[in-house]
Design a protein around this motif. Structure first.
Motif, short mmCIF file in Angstrom:
data_model
loop_
_atom_site.label_atom_id
_atom_site.label_comp_id
_atom_site.label_asym_id
_atom_site.label_seq_id
_atom_site.Cartn_x
_atom_site.Cartn_y
_atom_site.Cartn_z
N THR A 60 0.83 -1.21 0.00
CA THR A 60 0.00 0.00 0.00
C THR A 60 0.86 1.26 0.00
N THR A 61 1.90 1.27 0.84
CA THR A 61 2.78 2.43 0.90
C THR A 61 3.46 2.66 -0.44
N THR A 62 3.92 1.58 -1.07
CA THR A 62 4.58 1.69 -2.37
C THR A 62 3.62 2.23 -3.43
N GLU A 63 2.39 1.73 -3.43
CA GLU A 63 1.41 2.19 -4.42
C GLU A 63 1.03 3.65 -4.19
N VAL A 64 0.94 4.06 -2.93
CA VAL A 64 0.67 5.46 -2.62
C VAL A 64 1.80 6.34 -3.16
N CYS A 97 -5.55 4.98 -8.23
CA CYS A 97 -6.31 5.47 -7.07
C CYS A 97 -7.72 4.89 -7.04
N ARG A 98 -8.36 4.86 -8.19
CA ARG A 98 -9.73 4.30 -8.23
C ARG A 98 -9.72 2.83 -7.82
N GLY A 99 -8.70 2.09 -8.25
CA GLY A 99 -8.64 0.68 -7.92
C GLY A 99 -8.30 0.40 -6.47
N SER A 100 -7.66 1.34 -5.81
CA SER A 100 -7.19 1.12 -4.44
C SER A 100 -7.97 1.91 -3.39
N LEU A 101 -8.88 2.78 -3.83
CA LEU A 101 -9.54 3.69 -2.90
C LEU A 101 -10.33 2.95 -1.83
N SER A 102 -11.03 1.88 -2.20
CA SER A 102 -11.84 1.17 -1.21
C SER A 102 -10.97 0.47 -0.18
N ARG A 103 -9.74 0.13 -0.55
CA ARG A 103 -8.82 -0.57 0.36
C ARG A 103 -8.19 0.38 1.36
N ALA A 104 -7.89 1.61 0.93
CA ALA A 104 -7.23 2.58 1.83
C ALA A 104 -7.69 3.98 1.45
N PRO A 105 -8.96 4.32 1.75
CA PRO A 105 -9.51 5.60 1.28
C PRO A 105 -8.76 6.82 1.79
N HIS A 106 -8.29 6.79 3.03
CA HIS A 106 -7.62 7.97 3.58
C HIS A 106 -6.25 8.20 2.95
N ARG A 107 -5.66 7.14 2.42
CA ARG A 107 -4.34 7.27 1.82
C ARG A 107 -4.42 7.61 0.33
N PHE A 108 -5.40 7.04 -0.34
CA PHE A 108 -5.50 7.27 -1.78
C PHE A 108 -6.43 8.43 -2.14
N GLY A 109 -7.29 8.85 -1.19
CA GLY A 109 -8.23 9.93 -1.47
C GLY A 109 -7.57 11.22 -1.92
N PRO A 110 -6.57 11.73 -1.18
CA PRO A 110 -5.92 12.98 -1.60
C PRO A 110 -5.25 12.88 -2.98
N ILE A 111 -4.68 11.69 -3.29
CA ILE A 111 -4.02 11.54 -4.59
C ILE A 111 -5.07 11.46 -5.70
N LEU A 112 -6.22 10.90 -5.38
CA LEU A 112 -7.32 10.90 -6.36
C LEU A 112 -7.66 12.33 -6.76
N LEU A 113 -7.73 13.22 -5.78
CA LEU A 113 -8.06 14.63 -6.07
C LEU A 113 -7.00 15.27 -6.95
#
Length: 221
Positions: A60-64, A97-113
């Protein structure tokens, strides 16, 4: 920790790869603020290579870090007029981000924006304002939901509205562009009243857009 400290350790300890990627990305961001885009691109591209090699380490950290670096590279590429490459990076970051958002919303949410913003801006710069619109509208919709609960997001909403007005104007929809530009201006005026002089430039730019769209609409009538 700094790049110089982490680099020798990361080659021996793969688990430190995401930390080195983060340090490189942060240094790239600092370089970009000094308009040293070529140097910044070197750092962010190294960060991306590290993340590609370390996909199974601290996943998760690497993908973020990977998505964040992609979004930053999109921004840098747009700054050096490589808009089509910026579009490709922003699309990849957004898909991750779309693929990972449900798994870690707080981590991927800002990058989605940030990915939505970069993709919309880059598409608009390539002359594809109509393609930019759905991403600009999605960004505004998300920020509208966040801002009432998190007042710090109001400035981002105002900025997203400002950009959306430009996409609408470029796509030929001046009526909606004027409406959105006025909403952006009113929000910036409110922010400026709450934080005197902190938003003076944004108020000036938003006023310019509002007046420009109104003038164009009147000329069309």
């Amino acid at each position: 920790m700094s790049v110089a400290v982490l680099r020798p350790w990361a080659s021996a300890l793969p688990g430190l790869g995401p930390d080195l990627a983060s340090a490189l990305r942060l240094r790239a961001l600092a370089l970009s603020l000094e308009y040293r885009y070529d140097d910044a691109l070197i750092d962010v591209e190294e960060a991306l290579r590290i993340c590609r090699r370390a996909r199974t380490v601290r996943r998760t950290t690497t993908e973020v870090q990977f998505a964040t670096a992609l979004s930053l590279r999109a921004n840098l590429l747009r700054c050096v007029s490589r808009e089509q490459e910026a579009v490709d990076d922003a699309r990849e970051a957004l898909a991750l981000c779309r693929g990972s958002l449900s798994r870690a919303p707080h981590r991927f949410g800002p990058i989605l924006l940030s990915s939505l913003d970069e993709l919309a801006r880059s598409l608009d710069r390539t002359g594809e304002a109509e393609q930019a619109l759905p991403f600009g509208e999605e960004l505004v919709d998300i920020l509208r939901r966040l801002a009432p609960r998190r007042p710090s997001y109001e400035r981002y909403l105002a900025g997203a509205l400002h950009q959306l007005g430009g996409y609408l104007s470029d796509a030929g929809d001046l009526s909606d562009a004027l409406r959105i530009a006025n909403e952006s201006l009113q929000l910036y005026l409110r922010l400026d009243r709450a934080h005197p002089e902190s938003f003076a430039l944004q108020v000036e730019l938003a006023t310019h857009n509002r007046d420009l769209f109104l003038k164009r609409l009147n000329q069309r009538s």
